[in-house]
Enzyme design. Structure first.
Site, PDB file in Angstrom:
ATOM      1  N   HIS A 258       0.846  -1.300   0.053  1.00  0.00           N
ATOM      2  CA  HIS A 258       0.004  -0.113  -0.078  1.00  0.00           C
ATOM      3  C   HIS A 258       0.764   1.418  -0.066  1.00  0.00           C
ATOM      4  O   HIS A 258       0.784   2.087  -0.886  1.00  0.00           O
ATOM      5  CB  HIS A 258      -0.758  -0.095   1.320  1.00  0.00           C
ATOM      6  N   GLU A 259       1.870   1.397   0.809  1.00  0.00           N
ATOM      7  CA  GLU A 259       2.697   2.605   1.142  1.00  0.00           C
ATOM      8  C   GLU A 259       3.680   2.522  -0.289  1.00  0.00           C
ATOM      9  O   GLU A 259       3.680   3.714  -0.892  1.00  0.00           O
ATOM     10  CB  GLU A 259       3.578   2.682   2.212  1.00  0.00           C
ATOM     11  N   HIS A 262       1.552   4.362  -2.840  1.00  0.00           N
ATOM     12  CA  HIS A 262       1.774   5.972  -2.750  1.00  0.00           C
ATOM     13  C   HIS A 262       3.196   6.383  -3.215  1.00  0.00           C
ATOM     14  O   HIS A 262       3.313   7.411  -3.613  1.00  0.00           O
ATOM     15  CB  HIS A 262       1.518   5.962  -1.310  1.00  0.00           C
ATOM     16  N   GLU A 288      -4.716   7.827  -3.033  1.00  0.00           N
ATOM     17  CA  GLU A 288      -5.255   6.750  -2.596  1.00  0.00           C
ATOM     18  C   GLU A 288      -5.331   5.585  -3.798  1.00  0.00           C
ATOM     19  O   GLU A 288      -5.385   4.171  -3.665  1.00  0.00           O
ATOM     20  CB  GLU A 288      -6.446   7.053  -1.757  1.00  0.00           C
TER      21      GLU A 288
END
Lengths: 496, 496
Positions: A258-259, A262, A288
């Protein structure tokens, strides 16, 4: 004159990025006693940067550049966005900004203490003041239809209640039958994540995943923090953090991906636009979309595990002796109503957001009082997810956002998932071999596509404009719903 | 008005401390591609802080506070030091400051490249410009007797050529016979340091040493960097770094204790004077006295190893099977002329400093040209230490200081050792049980004595005033010489 405007903004960016380094350090390495002076150092940097971007000279420059005929398209786009920012910033009197900043500290500390003691009453007085202040902020900004419009616009320029109501109405109609169908099917077992996975091997595997995604380790690094986050100091230095739980492998794996998503966005922003709107992310929703596209569409796909499962099994042969790639794929897509938003699956996640959206709207329009918030929270969880938090820590006190005054932030999580699904379909059209590529550990074409179509534009387009530019259509939840249906048909052997 | 002065200085301190965090990160964790933007972020912070302390408002405040009768003693001391700083800063025109800053970057990069290629010619042109600029700086500052006085005063307020000549003349007379006596005696064997010491155990032991010294790990931390250093962001957040070489235990051990000594000073500065002169270290010489006192007087003492040797042996039983505490004590005090200053023993170290001092003086007075510097260097090493560097990397290019324009910095290393010896004798008088305390692992009384007598004063006194206040005498090299003679009498079984 454009040059001077650039210099001023880049100077402000230097200060903001310095503050980001201090923030990163605070969450990763800072010793406990460093907190107090770090707080004042961050406050000083924030006020210096604010002074610069709201300086009389900046106002003059922007007023003149607004009508400057000599600018090229990119320069015009920067000036346009800067003028929007400036107009918005100038609506808040300095006294209001200071009051908000002071209340944010108070409210955050109250939230920490309330969580610690599991007592909403400790948080309520500050939160009441915060809601009142955010209502005032909405009035200061001004709005056409609903005060919440003014607030959500800060995180997602162009979004508003009318659009979000449509979106969440769709969710309220479409997701419950999907969830009911899944709940009625034989359930997926995800026990395998909770075996003992030694720290170092987990870490090494997560770094390998980051590298395969295309995250440039020469322009970033991964560290440990209590709450995973990503942060950028420049497109050439974008960091991610994660946490390691030796008895919950899921914790590290998904936060890394997830990070990482980003971070790929931030690494892909154009260096030559450093400090300018076109060097920044389009919106929180688009940000997001990048993390969710990588985490969910890619990371929780069968193709992804076709490539990574043999590697994972080689690292943890004992833990995974009785597990197949399909078991793992199913386990990481297990659907189950749960209390904690950040740990929710791709279906129930949006009920968490919906609940917060409905509550926020009512708080801001004044139809719900803070005193009645815990009851409203529990009622909503019962209504949408059929569960009731046993305490406030796992209920109304679980998220930090309200203590920061971030009303209007939550909807961007759902927007992000929806944008992700819509982008991902388009990417599959553009790269016909994408799924077989991923199954072979090759995501470079996907990253290149994201870079070209999304990252390189910075804030040039509003989210919905960008979506239309990339996919040919405005945001359409059907993409997400179809993605969900298709995925869970395979996993749960059901028909929707 | 005093309040406003404090606020301005503390704001500047916030910016400087933020820059220190960025600097720390740059040396410890920053990914390689982050360098370019980090450079401009640091430059922006430096210029913001400089703007604040040289602002017209600051000049007004200082002019008025200078004659304010309502200030207490500590406030007066702050205002006095700030006025001195301000007078000095205002002598440099902004154009000069900018030129120096730009040349420093150029010169540093040239030095890096020259070292890499082992070619002094790459460094010479920038260094020539740097020497010219430093000569101009000395003229701008003004001086009574020697242009070098104006430069050394930046690092060691009150020090000058007359005083340093006396000091180094003493060294030139007294140290050579001591060194000759030691060289004539049977030599000490320090092979034990170069066995294989696994990384993690080295690290853990070094942290244990830091804790025993009284370094507050809740207000600091140790990390890895290429060159060990200490840095402070506030008295409550003071960090040290070290490096680990599995085949050179000495490398980690002494840098940990040395940087720990610096850090104890910073942790001991008064919090309530944050950002003010009385919240800062007295001088580089006094700072170095703290690191050397801990590294040499304490860390290389027999008492210290009486306590720590059994622990070290427990950690490394195989490596130290044939080694006694006395062997270790002797090994860590081995005297031997060598090429690299930072690795030199307590005797030959001061020849390294002397050589740089003599060269700097000549460069600044214009009696030595940069082109002749390598020859002068090698000649001096032959003259004072009887060795000649095989190349420039281990010779004239070994230190970073000149590339930073730091002329006048080196003498503070010798001053530090001399102050350390003088302070340490006084501490032993004040704490009669000190040596037995250390042998029992107890250094808290020593730290308390340093806190009370040195740390808490900040910049209230000039180094020589402080020395007189603490020891009853101005700086007197006899203390150092006696300390050296006594130590090596025991180790080498010689008489001086």
């Amino acid at each position: 004159m454009y040059e001077e405007y650039v210099q001023l903004l880049q100077k402000a960016a230097d200060i903001n990025n310095a503050a980001a380094v201090l923030g990163w350090d605070q969450e990763t390495y800072m010793p406990p006693k460093g907190a107090a002076f770090r707080g004042r150092q961050l406050a000083t940097l924030a006020s210096l940067s604010h002074e610069l971007v709201t300086s009389p000279r900046m106002s003059e420059l922007l007023a003149q550049l607004r009508t400057d005929k000599g600018l090229d398209e990119l320069q015009k786009a920067n000036v346009l966005r800067s003028n929007e920012d400036h107009d918005k910033n100038s609506k808040l009197p300095p006294a209001f900004v200071e009051e908000l900043s002071l209340l944010t500290s108070e409210c955050f500390n109250a939230w920490i203490e309330a969580r610690r003691q599991n007592d909403f009453g400790i948080f309520a007085p500050s939160l009441t003041k915060m809601v009142a202040l955010k209502r005032r902020q909405a009035e200061l900004y001004g709005y056409k239809a609903h005060p919440y419009d003014a607030l959500v616009d800060e995180y997602e320029p162009g979004a508003n209640v009318a659009m979000l109501d449509r979106l969440f109405d769709g969710i309220k109609q479409q997701l419950p039958p999907i969830l009911a169908t899944i709940k009625a099917a034989p359930q997926v077992n995800d026990d395998l994540f909770y075996r003992h996975y030694p720290r170092q091997q987990q870490w090494d595997f997560s770094v390998a995943v980051l590298k395969t995604m295309g995250y440039d380790m020469e322009a970033g690094r991964q560290d440990i923090s209590e709450h995973p986050f990503s942060t950028s100091f420049a497109p050439t230095d974008v960091r991610v953090t994660t946490r390691v739980d030796e008895h919950n492998y899921a914790s590290l794996l998904w936060s890394t991906i997830h990070e990482g998503g980003h971070a790929l966005y931030e690494q892909g922003l154009p260096e030559e636009q450093y400090g300018l709107p076109l060097g920044a992310a389009a919106s929180l929703g688009i940000h997001e979309s990048q993390s969710r596209l990588w985490e969910n569409c890619v990371g929780r796909s069968e193709a992804f595990w076709q490539y990574f499962y043999p590697q994972l099994q080689a690292v943890f042969p004992q833990q995974l002796a009785d597990v197949t790639a399909t078991d793992l794929y199913k386990a990481c897509n297990k659907v189950e109503p749960s209390l904690i938003r950040t740990e929710a699956d791709e279906v129930t996640y949006h009920f968490h957001v919906l609940i917060r959206y409905e509550i926020e709207k009512q708080l801001i329009e004044g139809t719900l009082q803070v005193a009645d918030l815990p009851a409203a929270w529990n009622e909503a969880y019962q209504k949408y997810l059929g569960i009731t938090p046993p305490d406030h820590k796992t209920g109304v006190l679980q998220d930090v956002h309200w203590s920061h005054g971030s009303f209007g932030y939550f909807p961007t999580y759902t927007l992000g998932s929806f944008y992700a699904a819509q982008f991902y379909i388009k990417a599959q059209e553009a790269i016909p071999t994408l799924l077989t590529d991923i199954a072979a550990g090759k995501t470079s074409d996907l990253l290149a596509w994201l870079r070209t179509n999304i990252h390189r534009h910075g804030r040039r387009y509003y989210s919905d404009e960008l979506c239309e530019l990339v996919t040919g259509k405005r945001l359409d939840p059907t993409y997400f719903l179809n993605y969900i249906k298709q995925k869970y048909t395979g996993i749960y052997g059901v028909r929707f």
